[in-house]
Design a protein around this motif. Structure first.
Motif, PDB file in Angstrom:
ATOM      1  N   LEU A  46       0.836  -1.191   0.000  1.00  0.00           N
ATOM      2  CA  LEU A  46       0.000   0.000   0.000  1.00  0.00           C
ATOM      3  C   LEU A  46       0.876   1.247   0.000  1.00  0.00           C
ATOM      4  O   LEU A  46       1.889   1.310   0.687  1.00  0.00           O
ATOM      5  N   GLY A  47       0.466   2.246  -0.759  1.00  0.00           N
ATOM      6  CA  GLY A  47       1.257   3.464  -0.878  1.00  0.00           C
ATOM      7  C   GLY A  47       0.942   4.510   0.173  1.00  0.00           C
ATOM      8  O   GLY A  47       1.749   5.400   0.427  1.00  0.00           O
ATOM      9  N   TYR A  48      -0.240   4.436   0.790  1.00  0.00           N
ATOM     10  CA  TYR A  48      -0.681   5.425   1.775  1.00  0.00           C
ATOM     11  C   TYR A  48      -0.571   6.844   1.223  1.00  0.00           C
ATOM     12  O   TYR A  48      -0.185   7.769   1.921  1.00  0.00           O
ATOM     13  N   MET A  49      -0.919   6.984  -0.035  1.00  0.00           N
ATOM     14  CA  MET A  49      -0.891   8.303  -0.675  1.00  0.00           C
ATOM     15  C   MET A  49      -2.029   9.157  -0.113  1.00  0.00           C
ATOM     16  O   MET A  49      -3.064   8.637   0.309  1.00  0.00           O
ATOM     17  N   PRO A  50      -1.858  10.486  -0.074  1.00  0.00           N
ATOM     18  CA  PRO A  50      -2.925  11.360   0.432  1.00  0.00           C
ATOM     19  C   PRO A  50      -4.248  11.117  -0.309  1.00  0.00           C
ATOM     20  O   PRO A  50      -4.266  11.034  -1.536  1.00  0.00           O
ATOM     21  N   GLY A  51      -5.303  10.918   0.469  1.00  0.00           N
ATOM     22  CA  GLY A  51      -6.629  10.681  -0.094  1.00  0.00           C
ATOM     23  C   GLY A  51      -6.950   9.222  -0.356  1.00  0.00           C
ATOM     24  O   GLY A  51      -8.093   8.897  -0.657  1.00  0.00           O
ATOM     25  N   SER A  52      -5.965   8.311  -0.257  1.00  0.00           N
ATOM     26  CA  SER A  52      -6.230   6.895  -0.511  1.00  0.00           C
ATOM     27  C   SER A  52      -7.027   6.303   0.650  1.00  0.00           C
ATOM     28  O   SER A  52      -6.997   6.802   1.778  1.00  0.00           O
ATOM     29  N   SER A  53      -7.721   5.213   0.378  1.00  0.00           N
ATOM     30  CA  SER A  53      -8.569   4.606   1.412  1.00  0.00           C
ATOM     31  C   SER A  53      -7.739   4.088   2.583  1.00  0.00           C
ATOM     32  O   SER A  53      -8.155   4.210   3.737  1.00  0.00           O
ATOM     33  N   GLU A  54      -6.559   3.514   2.317  1.00  0.00           N
ATOM     34  CA  GLU A  54      -5.735   2.996   3.416  1.00  0.00           C
ATOM     35  C   GLU A  54      -5.206   4.122   4.297  1.00  0.00           C
ATOM     36  O   GLU A  54      -5.109   3.982   5.506  1.00  0.00           O
ATOM     37  N   VAL A  56      -6.741   7.085   4.759  1.00  0.00           N
ATOM     38  CA  VAL A  56      -7.893   7.592   5.508  1.00  0.00           C
ATOM     39  C   VAL A  56      -8.174   6.685   6.703  1.00  0.00           C
ATOM     40  O   VAL A  56      -8.413   7.164   7.818  1.00  0.00           O
ATOM     41  N   ALA A  57      -8.123   5.357   6.493  1.00  0.00           N
ATOM     42  CA  ALA A  57      -8.363   4.408   7.584  1.00  0.00           C
ATOM     43  C   ALA A  57      -7.283   4.519   8.659  1.00  0.00           C
ATOM     44  O   ALA A  57      -7.578   4.475   9.855  1.00  0.00           O
ATOM     45  N   LEU A  58      -6.023   4.682   8.257  1.00  0.00           N
ATOM     46  CA  LEU A  58      -4.927   4.821   9.202  1.00  0.00           C
ATOM     47  C   LEU A  58      -5.069   6.100  10.024  1.00  0.00           C
ATOM     48  O   LEU A  58      -4.918   6.090  11.246  1.00  0.00           O
ATOM     49  N   GLU A  59      -5.372   7.201   9.369  1.00  0.00           N
ATOM     50  CA  GLU A  59      -5.533   8.468  10.083  1.00  0.00           C
ATOM     51  C   GLU A  59      -6.713   8.415  11.049  1.00  0.00           C
ATOM     52  O   GLU A  59      -6.639   8.964  12.153  1.00  0.00           O
ATOM     53  N   ALA A  60      -7.793   7.739  10.659  1.00  0.00           N
ATOM     54  CA  ALA A  60      -8.949   7.603  11.553  1.00  0.00           C
ATOM     55  C   ALA A  60      -8.586   6.774  12.781  1.00  0.00           C
ATOM     56  O   ALA A  60      -8.975   7.107  13.911  1.00  0.00           O
ATOM     57  N   SER A  61      -7.810   5.706  12.579  1.00  0.00           N
ATOM     58  CA  SER A  61      -7.383   4.867  13.700  1.00  0.00           C
ATOM     59  C   SER A  61      -6.448   5.631  14.632  1.00  0.00           C
ATOM     60  O   SER A  61      -6.570   5.538  15.856  1.00  0.00           O
ATOM     61  N   LEU A  62      -5.513   6.393  14.072  1.00  0.00           N
ATOM     62  CA  LEU A  62      -4.617   7.201  14.898  1.00  0.00           C
ATOM     63  C   LEU A  62      -5.392   8.244  15.699  1.00  0.00           C
ATOM     64  O   LEU A  62      -5.116   8.471  16.877  1.00  0.00           O
ATOM     65  N   ALA A  63      -6.360   8.864  15.071  1.00  0.00           N
ATOM     66  CA  ALA A  63      -7.177   9.869  15.768  1.00  0.00           C
ATOM     67  C   ALA A  63      -7.978   9.231  16.901  1.00  0.00           C
ATOM     68  O   ALA A  63      -8.084   9.795  17.991  1.00  0.00           O
ATOM     69  N   LYS A  64      -8.508   8.031  16.651  1.00  0.00           N
ATOM     70  CA  LYS A  64      -9.300   7.345  17.671  1.00  0.00           C
ATOM     71  C   LYS A  64      -8.438   6.992  18.889  1.00  0.00           C
ATOM     72  O   LYS A  64      -8.811   7.268  20.023  1.00  0.00           O
TER      73      LYS A  64
END
Length: 118
Positions: A46-54, A56-64
């Motif tokens: 996975l590239g974890y490029m800005p706006g990619s689904s992976e 977004v999911a990672l940032e949501a998990s970090l925020a949680k």
């Protein structure tokens, strides 16, 4: 004409195959010795490029989890133990955020922790 290097490579490959069969034959019956190749499928990179689904999911998990501080008890023999020696695990990239709280063990607990129940 076959060079000495080609002969050496062939001999090494044959020797490696014999060693592999010998190692396998020590744990697998000789009747099951023929090992067939199988296809290996790796998970996608996975590239974890800005706006990619992976991403977004990672940032949501970090925020949680950055807003929570999990309480981790010491459990010995199914019973919870706590001391006044409270310590915290911080985020690796932001040491001001505590993500887990745990208590240091008391020295008298070690014999209970290492005693085998069987």
């Amino acid at each position: 004409m076959i060079s000495a290097t080609q002969v050496l490579k062939t001999d090494i490959v044959k020797a490696a195959a014999k060693i592999g069969k010998r190692a396998i034959s020590s744990v697998v019956p000789k009747s099951d010795l023929e090992v067939t190749d199988f296809k290996v499928v790796n998970e996608p990179i996975l590239g974890y490029m800005p706006g990619s689904s992976e991403r977004v999911a990672l940032e949501a998990s970090l925020a949680k989890y950055s807003g929570e501080c999990e309480d981790i008890p010491i459990i010995i023999g199914g019973k919870e133990y706590r001391t006044d020696n409270v310590q915290y695990q911080v985020m690796p990239h932001d040491h001001s955020k505590k993500i887990a709280k745990f208590t240091g063990p008391h020295l008298s607990w070690y014999p209970r922790a290492v005693t085998r129940p069987w």
